[in-house]
Design a protein around this motif. Sequence first.
Motif, PDB file in Angstrom:
ATOM      1  N   ARG A  28       0.831  -1.211   0.000  1.00  0.00           N
ATOM      2  CA  ARG A  28       0.000   0.000   0.000  1.00  0.00           C
ATOM      3  C   ARG A  28       0.860   1.254   0.000  1.00  0.00           C
ATOM      4  O   ARG A  28       0.636   2.190  -0.748  1.00  0.00           O
ATOM      5  CB  ARG A  28      -0.881  -0.002   1.245  1.00  0.00           C
ATOM      6  N   LEU A  74     -10.052  -6.609  -4.691  1.00  0.00           N
ATOM      7  CA  LEU A  74     -10.116  -5.762  -3.502  1.00  0.00           C
ATOM      8  C   LEU A  74     -11.549  -5.292  -3.332  1.00  0.00           C
ATOM      9  O   LEU A  74     -12.208  -4.964  -4.319  1.00  0.00           O
ATOM     10  CB  LEU A  74      -9.210  -4.531  -3.671  1.00  0.00           C
ATOM     11  N   ASP A  75     -12.047  -5.277  -2.083  1.00  0.00           N
ATOM     12  CA  ASP A  75     -13.400  -4.750  -1.881  1.00  0.00           C
ATOM     13  C   ASP A  75     -13.323  -3.232  -1.700  1.00  0.00           C
ATOM     14  O   ASP A  75     -12.249  -2.636  -1.823  1.00  0.00           O
ATOM     15  CB  ASP A  75     -14.120  -5.453  -0.711  1.00  0.00           C
ATOM     16  N   GLU A  76     -14.464  -2.599  -1.375  1.00  0.00           N
ATOM     17  CA  GLU A  76     -14.519  -1.124  -1.292  1.00  0.00           C
ATOM     18  C   GLU A  76     -13.512  -0.570  -0.283  1.00  0.00           C
ATOM     19  O   GLU A  76     -12.981   0.514  -0.461  1.00  0.00           O
ATOM     20  CB  GLU A  76     -15.916  -0.609  -0.898  1.00  0.00           C
ATOM     21  N   SER A  77     -13.255  -1.358   0.788  1.00  0.00           N
ATOM     22  CA  SER A  77     -12.314  -0.851   1.798  1.00  0.00           C
ATOM     23  C   SER A  77     -10.884  -1.326   1.524  1.00  0.00           C
ATOM     24  O   SER A  77     -10.051  -1.335   2.435  1.00  0.00           O
ATOM     25  CB  SER A  77     -12.773  -1.267   3.192  1.00  0.00           C
ATOM     26  N   GLU A  78     -10.648  -1.739   0.262  1.00  0.00           N
ATOM     27  CA  GLU A  78      -9.294  -2.134  -0.157  1.00  0.00           C
ATOM     28  C   GLU A  78      -8.807  -3.408   0.531  1.00  0.00           C
ATOM     29  O   GLU A  78      -7.607  -3.662   0.583  1.00  0.00           O
ATOM     30  CB  GLU A  78      -8.278  -1.011   0.118  1.00  0.00           C
ATOM     31  N   SER A  79      -9.719  -4.196   1.113  1.00  0.00           N
ATOM     32  CA  SER A  79      -9.308  -5.464   1.712  1.00  0.00           C
ATOM     33  C   SER A  79      -9.339  -6.542   0.638  1.00  0.00           C
ATOM     34  O   SER A  79     -10.211  -6.511  -0.245  1.00  0.00           O
ATOM     35  CB  SER A  79     -10.256  -5.876   2.836  1.00  0.00           C
ATOM     36  N   ARG A  81     -10.025  -9.869  -1.317  1.00  0.00           N
ATOM     37  CA  ARG A  81     -11.104 -10.872  -1.365  1.00  0.00           C
ATOM     38  C   ARG A  81     -10.637 -11.958  -2.314  1.00  0.00           C
ATOM     39  O   ARG A  81     -10.049 -11.670  -3.357  1.00  0.00           O
ATOM     40  CB  ARG A  81     -12.391 -10.258  -1.913  1.00  0.00           C
TER      41      ARG A  81
END
Length: 223
Positions: A28, A74-79, A81
């Motif tokens: 990141r 990546l999901d909306e919170s950048e985690s 998946r």
Amino acid sequence: MKKPVPVVITIDGPSGSGKGTLSQMLARHLGYHLLDSGALYRLVALAAIKKNIDLSNELAVTQVAMGLDVKFSLDESESARILLEGVEVTDAIRAESVSMGASQIAAYPEVRAALLERQRAFAIAPGLVADGRDMGTTVFPEAQTKLFLTASAEARAERRCKQLLAKGISVDIAELIKDIRERDQRDSTRVVSPLKPADSAIIIDSTTMSIEEVFSRMLAAIN
Ligand code: DC
């Protein structure tokens, strides 16, 4: 025009050394791609388990590795998946049974060979942070920076215990230490790509360090 050569930073080490969190933080921070190679071994184990394949059947497990249908996003919170054959398995691959299975099938040379190119394909511009056991030794021997994170089995068990407690799962710490030692032994004594620092790797022992301290040590190593 010449294609830019992606920078590759490898982070190897045993589980619980903080590699996963630190690799994510670093990717990141640098705006690089991330390869969680352990997830690939976990996915092979989980896919084989789902297909009722005996994990001691090396040939059958290799076929699973060769045909692995996986998507990282990546999901909306950048985690991160992870989808296996279209089904979300982000948490499922972290189960203890899958950890054990992954350690077993990671010892198979053909499984490792089947995953090699898939891992190398992650090295795209501007750069890649590759997290695993053999990133610096086998998968990316030409990497610009090689880091090796480690910590005592006790410290790693304690961290794992805290993570599990946060999820409401209580565990026997002595059991955890035993499991960690068993897995370390298997990962570092296997014939193909054993867990060991690359010759030029910078070794960071995080036993008594906070995540922030390790992160700044890593940044210093890169610079
Ligand atoms: O890092 P992890 O705990 O998610 O890895 C799961 C298993 O996969 C672990 O037993 C070691 C193995 N592994 C490996 O052999 N080579 C890698 N590059 C990454 C993981």
